[in-house]
Design a protein around this motif. Structure first.
Motif, PDB file in Angstrom:
ATOM      1  N   ALA A  66      13.737  99.946 -77.361  1.00 51.55           N
ATOM      2  CA  ALA A  66      14.193 101.065 -76.399  1.00 51.55           C
ATOM      3  C   ALA A  66      13.119 101.918 -75.814  1.00 51.55           C
ATOM      4  CB  ALA A  66      15.246 101.790 -77.151  1.00 51.55           C
ATOM      5  N   LYS A  67      12.078 102.258 -76.631  1.00 46.88           N
ATOM      6  CA  LYS A  67      11.257 103.440 -76.213  1.00 46.88           C
ATOM      7  C   LYS A  67      10.254 102.607 -75.284  1.00 46.88           C
ATOM      8  CE  LYS A  67      11.768 106.702 -79.867  1.00 46.88           C
ATOM      9  NZ  LYS A  67      12.347 107.658 -79.029  1.00 46.88           N
ATOM     10  N   ILE A  68      10.202 102.907 -73.971  1.00 47.23           N
ATOM     11  CA  ILE A  68       9.150 102.499 -72.930  1.00 47.23           C
ATOM     12  C   ILE A  68       8.459 103.871 -72.456  1.00 47.23           C
ATOM     13  CG2 ILE A  68       9.084 101.538 -70.691  1.00 47.23           C
ATOM     14  CD1 ILE A  68      11.973 100.256 -71.008  1.00 47.23           C
ATOM     15  N   ARG A  69       7.041 103.288 -72.465  1.00 44.51           N
ATOM     16  CA  ARG A  69       6.112 104.691 -72.269  1.00 44.51           C
ATOM     17  C   ARG A  69       5.832 104.570 -70.686  1.00 44.51           C
ATOM     18  NH1 ARG A  69       3.297 107.248 -76.518  1.00 44.51           N
ATOM     19  NH2 ARG A  69       4.688 107.352 -78.035  1.00 44.51           N
ATOM     20  N   THR A  70       5.688 103.244 -70.136  1.00 53.43           N
ATOM     21  CA  THR A  70       4.970 103.327 -68.608  1.00 53.43           C
ATOM     22  C   THR A  70       5.552 102.102 -68.022  1.00 53.43           C
ATOM     23  OG1 THR A  70       3.197 103.592 -67.398  1.00 53.43           O
ATOM     24  CG2 THR A  70       2.800 102.291 -69.521  1.00 53.43           C
ATOM     25  N   VAL A  71       5.531 101.909 -66.514  1.00 52.61           N
ATOM     26  CA  VAL A  71       5.941 100.725 -66.082  1.00 52.61           C
ATOM     27  C   VAL A  71       4.836 100.604 -64.729  1.00 52.61           C
ATOM     28  CG1 VAL A  71       7.839 101.894 -64.660  1.00 52.61           C
ATOM     29  CG2 VAL A  71       7.771  99.432 -65.049  1.00 52.61           C
ATOM     30  N   LEU A  72       4.590  99.453 -64.400  1.00 49.40           N
ATOM     31  CA  LEU A  72       3.697  99.152 -63.126  1.00 49.40           C
ATOM     32  C   LEU A  72       4.259  97.924 -62.555  1.00 49.40           C
ATOM     33  CD1 LEU A  72       0.133  99.658 -62.229  1.00 49.40           C
ATOM     34  CD2 LEU A  72       0.855  97.160 -62.251  1.00 49.40           C
ATOM     35  N   LYS A  73       4.432  97.915 -61.031  1.00 51.05           N
ATOM     36  CA  LYS A  73       4.521  96.686 -60.326  1.00 51.05           C
ATOM     37  C   LYS A  73       3.285  96.471 -59.657  1.00 51.05           C
ATOM     38  CE  LYS A  73       7.741  94.956 -56.898  1.00 51.05           C
ATOM     39  NZ  LYS A  73       8.957  95.080 -56.081  1.00 51.05           N
ATOM     40  N   ASP A  74       2.875  95.205 -59.992  1.00 52.41           N
ATOM     41  CA  ASP A  74       1.482  94.761 -59.457  1.00 52.41           C
ATOM     42  C   ASP A  74       1.600  94.144 -58.286  1.00 52.41           C
ATOM     43  OD1 ASP A  74       2.061  92.043 -59.646  1.00 52.41           O
ATOM     44  OD2 ASP A  74       0.982  91.681 -61.428  1.00 52.41           O
ATOM     45  N   LYS A  75       0.511  93.671 -57.573  1.00 47.68           N
ATOM     46  CA  LYS A  75       0.438  93.387 -56.173  1.00 47.68           C
ATOM     47  C   LYS A  75       1.043  92.106 -56.046  1.00 47.68           C
ATOM     48  CE  LYS A  75      -4.082  95.652 -56.019  1.00 47.68           C
ATOM     49  NZ  LYS A  75      -5.544  95.571 -55.802  1.00 47.68           N
ATOM     50  N   SER A  76       1.455  91.359 -57.044  1.00 50.43           N
ATOM     51  CA  SER A  76       1.979  89.988 -56.924  1.00 50.43           C
ATOM     52  C   SER A  76       3.558  90.250 -57.330  1.00 50.43           C
ATOM     53  CB  SER A  76       1.797  89.129 -57.906  1.00 50.43           C
ATOM     54  OG  SER A  76       0.199  88.754 -57.784  1.00 50.43           O
ATOM     55  N   ASP A  77       4.150  91.603 -57.376  1.00 54.86           N
ATOM     56  CA  ASP A  77       5.398  92.100 -57.351  1.00 54.86           C
ATOM     57  C   ASP A  77       5.685  91.418 -58.994  1.00 54.86           C
ATOM     58  OD1 ASP A  77       5.614  93.192 -54.988  1.00 54.86           O
ATOM     59  OD2 ASP A  77       6.305  91.111 -53.945  1.00 54.86           O
ATOM     60  N   ILE A  78       4.798  91.543 -59.709  1.00 55.11           N
ATOM     61  CA  ILE A  78       5.386  91.172 -61.225  1.00 55.11           C
ATOM     62  C   ILE A  78       5.284  92.681 -61.865  1.00 55.11           C
ATOM     63  CG2 ILE A  78       4.440  90.439 -63.405  1.00 55.11           C
ATOM     64  CD1 ILE A  78       3.120  88.266 -61.744  1.00 55.11           C
ATOM     65  N   TYR A  79       6.360  93.033 -62.889  1.00 56.35           N
ATOM     66  CA  TYR A  79       6.708  94.195 -63.481  1.00 56.35           C
ATOM     67  C   TYR A  79       5.804  94.168 -64.724  1.00 56.35           C
ATOM     68  CZ  TYR A  79      10.179  95.108 -59.821  1.00 56.35           C
ATOM     69  OH  TYR A  79      10.667  95.327 -58.757  1.00 56.35           O
ATOM     70  N   TRP A  80       5.043  95.075 -65.151  1.00 53.93           N
ATOM     71  CA  TRP A  80       4.646  95.150 -66.378  1.00 53.93           C
ATOM     72  C   TRP A  80       4.958  96.568 -67.027  1.00 53.93           C
ATOM     73  CZ3 TRP A  80       0.937  91.278 -67.888  1.00 53.93           C
ATOM     74  CH2 TRP A  80       0.640  90.655 -66.855  1.00 53.93           C
ATOM     75  N   ILE A  81       5.686  96.176 -68.232  1.00 59.25           N
ATOM     76  CA  ILE A  81       6.359  97.349 -68.965  1.00 59.25           C
ATOM     77  C   ILE A  81       5.724  97.648 -70.146  1.00 59.25           C
ATOM     78  CG2 ILE A  81       8.474  98.139 -69.994  1.00 59.25           C
ATOM     79  CD1 ILE A  81       9.979  96.200 -68.288  1.00 59.25           C
ATOM     80  N   GLY A  82       4.812  98.982 -70.340  1.00 60.48           N
ATOM     81  CA  GLY A  82       4.469  99.178 -71.408  1.00 60.48           C
ATOM     82  C   GLY A  82       5.181 100.013 -72.658  1.00 60.48           C
ATOM     83  N   THR A  83       5.239  99.290 -73.830  1.00 59.49           N
ATOM     84  CA  THR A  83       6.161  99.730 -74.660  1.00 59.49           C
ATOM     85  C   THR A  83       5.673 100.239 -76.063  1.00 59.49           C
ATOM     86  OG1 THR A  83       6.822  97.794 -75.977  1.00 59.49           O
ATOM     87  CG2 THR A  83       7.848  98.171 -73.841  1.00 59.49           C
ATOM     88  N   GLU A  84       6.451 100.603 -77.014  1.00 67.89           N
ATOM     89  CA  GLU A  84       5.882 100.907 -78.349  1.00 67.89           C
ATOM     90  C   GLU A  84       5.613  99.740 -79.258  1.00 67.89           C
ATOM     91  OE1 GLU A  84       8.012 104.329 -80.108  1.00 67.89           O
ATOM     92  OE2 GLU A  84       7.035 105.595 -78.539  1.00 67.89           O
ATOM     93  N   ARG A  85       5.959  98.702 -78.755  1.00 62.30           N
ATOM     94  CA  ARG A  85       5.669  97.294 -79.294  1.00 62.30           C
ATOM     95  C   ARG A  85       5.052  96.374 -78.392  1.00 62.30           C
ATOM     96  NH1 ARG A  85      11.446  95.935 -81.451  1.00 62.30           N
ATOM     97  NH2 ARG A  85      10.481  93.950 -81.335  1.00 62.30           N
ATOM     98  N   GLY A  86       4.153  96.708 -77.622  1.00 59.20           N
ATOM     99  CA  GLY A  86       3.402  95.690 -76.816  1.00 59.20           C
ATOM    100  C   GLY A  86       3.745  95.930 -75.281  1.00 59.20           C
ATOM    101  N   ILE A  87       3.372  94.558 -74.449  1.00 58.63           N
ATOM    102  CA  ILE A  87       3.709  94.916 -72.943  1.00 58.63           C
ATOM    103  C   ILE A  87       4.709  93.753 -72.865  1.00 58.63           C
ATOM    104  CG2 ILE A  87       2.617  94.300 -70.755  1.00 58.63           C
ATOM    105  CD1 ILE A  87      -0.057  95.136 -72.694  1.00 58.63           C
ATOM    106  N   ALA A  88       5.638  94.139 -71.937  1.00 53.76           N
ATOM    107  CA  ALA A  88       6.747  93.264 -71.498  1.00 53.76           C
ATOM    108  C   ALA A  88       6.491  92.934 -70.076  1.00 53.76           C
ATOM    109  CB  ALA A  88       8.110  93.888 -71.395  1.00 53.76           C
ATOM    110  N   LYS A  89       6.219  91.560 -69.767  1.00 53.76           N
ATOM    111  CA  LYS A  89       5.812  91.197 -68.102  1.00 53.76           C
ATOM    112  C   LYS A  89       7.252  90.384 -67.803  1.00 53.76           C
ATOM    113  CE  LYS A  89       3.076  87.549 -65.793  1.00 53.76           C
ATOM    114  NZ  LYS A  89       2.064  86.646 -66.113  1.00 53.76           N
TER     115      LYS A  89
END
Length: 338
Positions: free
Chosen positions: A309-332
Motif C-alpha cells: 500500500a505504501k508507495i514512495r515514488t513513481v516515474l514514467k520512462d521514455k518507453s512509457d513504462i511505469y516504475w513504482i518505488g515502494t517499501e518492498r521493492g520496485i513494481a514495473k
C-alpha cells in the motif's frame, strides 16, 4: 525477476463511490533478490543515456534493464557518495546527477568520469528533498530547512527566506513559465518565489502538509495541462492551486475506501501524457480532470504478495513504462504487455 498478477479495480469514482469491473494487470517486481541494495525505494530518475537510478534508504542503484550497480558510502573515503539514505535525484544540463540525502549533504555524480563530489549544507541538520537547475545553470535546492541556491562553479551556497520563520520545510520546486518565478511546495502550503527580487507570495493551507514519521519521505509539486498546481501531503490529500484565479482546492484522498490497510498519505504526484494525474502513497489513484473523478487501483485483498500500500515514488520512462518505488521493492508496469 518475479512477475505478479494483481487484481485492480478500474473506474472507482471517488465522488460517486461507484466501483466498476476488475481487470488483471501484470507487474514485474524487482527487489533485493535481484540485486537491489534495499527494498525501500524513495526516488527514481532516468538519465540521458536511458539508465534508471533508484535511491533507497541504503544505497544508490543504477539499473541497465538486466542488473543493478550499487553505489554506497565508504566511511573516510570522500570519493564515494556522501550518504546511503537517498531522498532525491536530478540530472542537470551537463548530465551531472545530483543526489540528495538526509544528513545535510548532497552529491554530484559525473557519469563520464564515474566520480562523486560531495557538498554539505552547514549549520543545519536536514534532508535534501529536491533540485532544480535554472536558465543560468544555478541549482536550486529544496530542504527541510529552507530554500538554497548553489553556484556550481564557485561552490557558493545561499539561503533564501520564504516564510516568517527562519527555516521552512520545503519539499518541491517547480519552474514557472516566467523564468523569474519558482513555485514551492512547503509544509504550510504553496509559495510563489521571485528569484530575481526575493519576493514571496504565500498560499497557505489549514493544516501542516508534511507530518511523516520518516523525514526522508518527499512530497512533490507538479503543474497539470491547464496550468493548475498540485502538491501532495501526509494526511490532507492533495491541494490544487489555480495561479490565475488564486483559488485553492483541497481533494481528500482516502485510500481506506479501497485498500485493506487504511491510509491517506500521498507522497508523489505524476502528470501522465493524457493529462490525467497519478496520485501515489498509501495507495494508487488516478484523477481525470475532464470527469473530475478519481479511479482507485488496488491489489486483490487475498494476494499477500501484491504491491504494498505504501508507495514512495513513481516515474514514467521514455518507453512509457511505469516504475513504482515502494517499501518492498520496485513494481514495473508496461501497458504494452497488458
Amino acid at each position: 525477476l518475479l512477475v505478479l498478477q494483481l487484481s485492480l479495480c478500474r473506474s472507482f469514482l471517488y465522488s460517486q463511490n461507484i466501483p466498476a469491473q476488475a481487470n488483471d494487470i501484470k507487474f514485474e517486481i524487482l527487489n533485493s533478490e535481484d540485486g537491489l541494495s534495499y527494498n525501500k525505494v524513495q526516488c527514481i530518475l532516468q538519465d540521458g543515456q536511458g539508465y534508471l537510478w533508484f535511491g533507497t534508504v541504503n544505497g544508490l542503484n543504477r539499473y541497465d534493464g538486466y542488473s543493478f550497480r550499487v553505489y554506497s558510502n565508504s566511511p573516510g573515503d570522500s570519493a564515494t557518495i556522501a550518504g546511503n539514505d537517498i531522498v532525491s535525484l536530478y540530472q542537470d544540463k551537463e548530465s551531472i546527477i545530483w543526489i540528495g540525502g538526509v544528513i545535510s549533504s548532497f552529491s554530484a555524480y559525473n557519469p563520464r568520469t564515474e566520480t562523486f563530489k560531495n557538498y554539505l549544507i552547514p549549520n543545519v541538520k536536514t534532508e535534501i528533498h529536491d533540485f532544480l537547475e535554472d536558465e543560468n545553470n544555478l541549482m536550486w535546492i529544496a530542504t527541510g530547512a529552507g530554500l538554497y541556491s548553489f553556484e556550481k562553479k564557485g561552490n557558493k551556497l545561499i539561503f533564501y527566506a520564504t516564510d516568517d520563520s527562519a527555516r521552512e520545510n520545503i519539499h518541491g520546486i517547480l519552474r514557472d513559465a516566467n523564468k523569474d518565478i519558482l513555485w514551492l511546495s512547503t509544509e504550510t502550503g504553496f509559495r510563489k518565489f521571485n528569484k530575481k527580487t526575493g519576493a514571496v507570495k504565500k498560499y497557505s493551507i489549514a493544516y501542516p502538509g508534511f507530518a511523516d514519521i520518516s523525514k526522508e519521505i518527499t512530497h512533490n509539486i507538479i503543474a497539470d495541462n491547464n496550468g493548475n498546481l498540485w502538491m501532495s501531503t501526509t494526511s490532507q490529500g492533495v491541494y490544487q492551486l489555480n495561479p490565475q484565479t488564486e483559488k485553492l482546492t483541497r481533494h481528500e484522498i482516502n485510500f481506506a475506501n479501497v485498500f485493506p490497510s487504511p491510509g491517506k498519505t500521498v507522497t508523489r504526484i505524476l502528470k501522465d501524457s493524457d493529462g490525467k494525474i497519478l496520485l501515489c502513497g498509501d495507495g494508487l489513484a488516478v484523477f481525470n480532470p475532464l470527469q473530475q473523478s478519481f479511479t482507485f487501483y488496488y491489489p486483490g485483498i487475498e494476494d499477500s504478495k501484491g504491491i504494498p500500500a505504501k508507495i514512495r515514488t513513481v516515474l514514467k520512462d521514455k518507453s512509457d513504462i511505469y516504475w513504482i518505488g515502494t517499501e518492498r521493492g520496485i513494481a514495473k508496469y508496461d501497458p504494452k504487455l497488458n
